[in-house]
Scaffold this active site. Structure first.
Site, mmCIF file in Angstrom:
data_model
loop_
_atom_site.group_PDB
_atom_site.id
_atom_site.type_symbol
_atom_site.label_atom_id
_atom_site.label_comp_id
_atom_site.label_asym_id
_atom_site.label_seq_id
_atom_site.Cartn_x
_atom_site.Cartn_y
_atom_site.Cartn_z
ATOM 1 N N ASP A 99 1.085 -0.990 0.093
ATOM 2 C CA ASP A 99 0.251 -0.098 0.024
ATOM 3 C C ASP A 99 0.773 1.463 0.147
ATOM 4 O O ASP A 99 1.499 1.366 0.561
ATOM 5 C CB ASP A 99 -0.413 0.444 1.719
ATOM 6 C CG ASP A 99 -1.385 1.012 1.275
ATOM 7 O OD1 ASP A 99 -2.072 1.569 0.296
ATOM 8 O OD2 ASP A 99 -1.582 1.443 2.111
HETATM 9 P P1 ADP Z 1 -4.507 5.755 -0.765
HETATM 10 O O1 ADP Z 1 -4.311 5.095 1.058
HETATM 11 O O2 ADP Z 1 -3.871 4.711 -1.051
HETATM 12 O O3 ADP Z 1 -4.572 6.912 -0.066
HETATM 13 P P2 ADP Z 1 -7.626 6.141 -0.481
HETATM 14 O O4 ADP Z 1 -8.641 5.279 -0.961
HETATM 15 O O5 ADP Z 1 -7.726 6.648 0.948
HETATM 16 O O6 ADP Z 1 -6.321 5.430 -0.970
HETATM 17 O O7 ADP Z 1 -8.023 7.697 -1.163
HETATM 18 C C1 ADP Z 1 -7.720 7.582 -2.223
HETATM 19 C C2 ADP Z 1 -7.582 9.003 -2.959
HETATM 20 O O8 ADP Z 1 -9.377 10.170 -2.669
HETATM 21 C C3 ADP Z 1 -7.620 10.064 -2.040
HETATM 22 O O9 ADP Z 1 -5.869 10.710 -3.173
HETATM 23 C C4 ADP Z 1 -7.933 10.850 -2.504
HETATM 24 O O10 ADP Z 1 -7.494 11.585 -3.181
HETATM 25 C C5 ADP Z 1 -8.910 10.631 -2.278
HETATM 26 N N1 ADP Z 1 -9.977 10.805 -0.941
HETATM 27 C C6 ADP Z 1 -9.701 9.990 0.401
HETATM 28 N N2 ADP Z 1 -10.277 10.405 1.266
HETATM 29 C C7 ADP Z 1 -10.648 12.086 1.266
HETATM 30 C C8 ADP Z 1 -10.976 12.393 2.227
HETATM 31 N N3 ADP Z 1 -11.044 12.541 3.284
HETATM 32 N N4 ADP Z 1 -10.458 13.756 1.484
HETATM 33 C C9 ADP Z 1 -10.714 14.786 0.472
HETATM 34 N N5 ADP Z 1 -9.999 13.183 -0.553
HETATM 35 C C10 ADP Z 1 -9.747 11.788 -0.234
HETATM 36 MG MG MG Z 2 -4.707 4.119 3.079
#
Ligand code: ADP
Ligand code: MG
Length: 678
Positions: free
Chosen positions: A330
């Site tokens: 990840d």
């Molecule tokens: P990772 O853990 O690989 O970063 P996530 O699934 O947690 O992947 O998030 C993917 C994308 O979704 C982030 O890069 C962002 O663009 C968007 N995202 C997720 N949660 C948020 C949030 N709370 N606020 C803004 N963007 C978010």
């Molecule tokens: Mg993550």
């Protein structure tokens, strides 16, 4: 020594005493027969040696026979009785003595291997110095600092919430949170990290670790058997008990094997009328080395791993980990430090500060690391003008009082995309391109340009979008918005800004990826982040491949697809957000698990420290264990085959057969124990 202690002592060391007694009798009986002509006396002593050494073995054999679980002891007992019946007293005594000596040594080393971790427990101090107040009952920090008597009490009796004082150089007796003081703590017993970790107010510390520099006051969160170290040790012991596939295969095999040996011995007697030959078959047919080898390898490897801060959940996982050929990481929090900070805020027709403050309100209830970064940045803004973006850093000298971030009126998470919130008659969307696409919000080229530029540096950018709702209708907002200059407009939505965030790579990440590649393991990075950021980060780490813009469930399908391609896949994640992919992977590896029991729960393998560098070690240890198990099985099979050939060509006698057999048992134990020092 009084009688009771003598009884206790002899019970505890029964095996050693029995072995020694039968050895002495055996030696005496044999000398008598060899050097003198007191043959009857010699025979009596040798039978006595057989009875003394064989009593416990025969008792177990009796249980085996009555339960239809014929085992090694049945074979040994039959051989010894048979030898006496045909008058081979010397052989009978030798077989029994060699077998008890072997199983005594075996028991001793196995116990040593299993309890290797108990040494860690002995490292936790027995007593703790607690600060107990005579009068104050409010338990506020002030009253604790002010006084309270220091009392030395048994460490197990410290209660949750009590404050424990640990002097420099002292061992920490409880799990807890630092409430006062600052120090470097050696956490090796719990996390396997060799470098001391800096601890200050609010940091977690673990029982059994060593406070190296300053005095610490620790508010207890767990004591006695409820500490991380004890939990780890319990889990390791459970893991060591759990059978690996090879072990259960061998157990199943042994069930049929032992009766087959008996049948073979009877058959051999029927054909050759040679009793010695068939008794020797019984002895060399013992599956001892075969049965004992794999567990020693696995128990040793699990113990070794635990001492290096890697918790293996059992032989099954260990054997599977030995076959890993693809590791998926990840990105966030695994390859990167997981300390996301806001690198830049850009307003489009709106002040940067207003963008940040609206975004922070929208994100306030989210637990995502991006949300935390935005909220923290908004709180830490200098207490300056919020009007023109020309923020004056007047916070420097006023010891920054934190800005407050208002709560949103309503809030929703769109997993893997962002958040949608409502505040003060505004609907606010903070998220990635996909989230804006879902809502049909067009992204003007000016914004897209900014986003691209930041992403190419490996930063993650979220858009901040607003539209007026509630009292004011949508069309009115659009009109009002249209009236203002230079502000991008799209279906009532204003893209008011973008926030670029950066999460530094772990220093160890490129080295770890390279080490794995050298070991012939493919690497892939999975991330929910966008393509461009992912590409930039992948390039920096030197990882073979990356998959971007994955929703949580997509990560799982990527792993499933790789498995369908015939890969044995390990997934490395933080164990909390990544639980589904960790579960799907052949081997789920959770990082930084010391503090979080859930991470330990979901993973097949848990790294106590937030230390990627353990991964190549864990993988090579697993591979070495797999080989070690194979070596042991091979050695056992080879020994039996050679002995069998020896018996059939009458080169091997009963006692020699037992000697070689026991030697092979000790050899596989020795080989397995090498893994303790891997
Ligand atoms: P990772 O853990 O690989 O970063 P996530 O699934 O947690 O992947 O998030 C993917 C994308 O979704 C982030 O890069 C962002 O663009 C968007 N995202 C997720 N949660 C948020 C949030 N709370 N606020 C803004 N963007 C978010
Ligand atoms: Mg993550």
């Amino acid at each position: 020594m009084n009688r009771q202690t003598v009884t206790q002592y002899s019970r505890k060391h029964r095996k050693a005493i029995v072995t020694a007694a039968s050895g002495l009798l055996y030696g005496g009986g044999w000398s008598l027969g060899y050097f003198t002509s007191f043959d009857t006396a010699s025979a009596v002593i040798l039978v006595l040696a057989t009875v003394v050494g064989g009593y416990d073995i025969a008792k177990t054999a009796y249980h085996e026979v009555t339960n239809w679980t014929l085992g090694i002891k049945t074979l040994v007992t039959l051989a010894a009785i048979g030898a006496i019946v045909i008058g081979e007293y010397w052989e009978a005594a030798a077989v029994v003595f060699l077998f008890s000596l072997g199983s005594y040594l075996e028991g001793r080393t196995m116990r040593k291997t299993r309890t290797a971790l108990q040494e860690l427990l002995e490292m936790t101090p027995d007593t703790a110095t607690v600060r107990r107040e005579a009068d104050a009952t409010d338990g506020s920090e002030a009253s604790e600092r002010a006084g309270g008597e220091l009392q030395e009490i048994p460490a197990r009796e410290v209660e949750e919430g009590e404050v424990v004082v640990v002097k420099p150089g002292g061992k920490i007796p409880v799990d807890g949170t630092v409430v006062d003081g600052e120090s470097a703590v050696n956490q090796a017993p719990v996390t396997g990290e060799s470098a001391p970790v800096h601890k200050a107010d609010g940091d977690e510390v673990y029982a059994g670790t060593v406070n190296q520099e300053g005095a610490l006051e620790i508010r207890t969160t767990g004591a006695g058997s409820d500490t991380t170290l004890e939990r780890i040790i319990r889990r390791v012991e459970e893991a060591q008990e759990a059978q690996s596939p090879t072990e259960s295969l061998i157990d199943r095999f042994a069930k049929y094997y032992t009766p087959a040996v008996i049948v073979l011995a009877i058959g051999a007697y029927a054909v050759t009328q040679n009793a010695i030959l068939s008794l020797t078959l019984l002895v060399i047919g013992c599956p001892g080395a075969l049965v004992i080898g794999p567990p020693v390898s696995i128990v040793s490897a699990i113990g070794n791993a635990a001492r290096s801060g890697v918790l293996m959940k059992g032989g099954e996982h260990l054997e599977r980990a030995g076959k890993i050929d693809l590791i998926a990481f990840d990105k966030t929090g695994t390859l990167t430090k997981g300390e996301t900070t806001v690198a830049d805020v850009e307003g489009f027709g709106v002040a940067d500060d207003e963008v940040l403050s609206l975004a922070a309100t929208a994100e306030k209830k989210s637990e995502h690391h991006l949300a935390d970064a935005i909220v923290d940045a908004a709180r830490e803004r200098p207490t300056a003008a919020t009007d023109g973006g020309a923020t004056v850093a007047k916070a420097d000298d006023t010891h920054a009082s934190l800005q407050s971030v208002p709560d949103p009126d309503d809030f929703d998470v769109v997993a893997g995309k962002g958040v949608v919130a409502r505040y003060d008659d505004n609907e606010i969307v903070v998220g990635n391109r996909a989230l804006l696409d879902d809502r049909g919000i067009d992204i003007p080229s000016q914004v897209a340009e900014y986003v691209r530029e930041r992403e190419e540096r490996g930063e993650t950018v979220v858009h901040v979008v607003r539209r007026a709702v509630g009292p004011t209708s949508g069309s009115e907002t659009a009109e009002r918005a249209n009236g203002e200059r230079g502000r991008p407009v799209s279906g009532g939505w204003d893209i008011i800004g973008a926030i670029a965030m950066r999460d530094e790579l772990r220093e160890s990440a490129p080295g770890v990826v390279a080490a794995l590649q050298d070991a012939g393991i493919e690497t892939v990075m999975l991330t929910g982040d966008n393509e461009r950021t992912a590409a930039a980060v992948a390039e920096e780490v030197g990882i073979d491949e990356y998959r971007a813009e994955l929703l949580p469930e997509d990560k799982q399908s990527v792993i499933e697809a790789d498995q369908a391609d015939g890969h044995v896949v390990a997934m490395v994640g933080d164990g909390i957000n990544d639980a589904p992919s960790l579960a799907t992977a052949d081997v789920g590896i959770a990082m930084g698990a010391a503090g979080t029991d859930t991470a330990i729960e979901t993973a097949d393998m848990a790294l106590m420290a937030d230390d990627l560098e353990r991964i190549p070690y864990a993988v090579t240890l697993s591979k070495a264990t797999r080989w070690n198990v194979l070596e042991n099985v091979g050695l056992a099979v080879l020994t039996v085959t050679v002995l069998l050939a020896g018996v059939l060509t009458s080169y091997v006698t009963l006692a020699a057969g037992m000697l070689v057999h026991e030697a092979s048992v000790l050899a596989v134990i020795g080989n397995g124990m090498r893994l303790l020092r891997y």
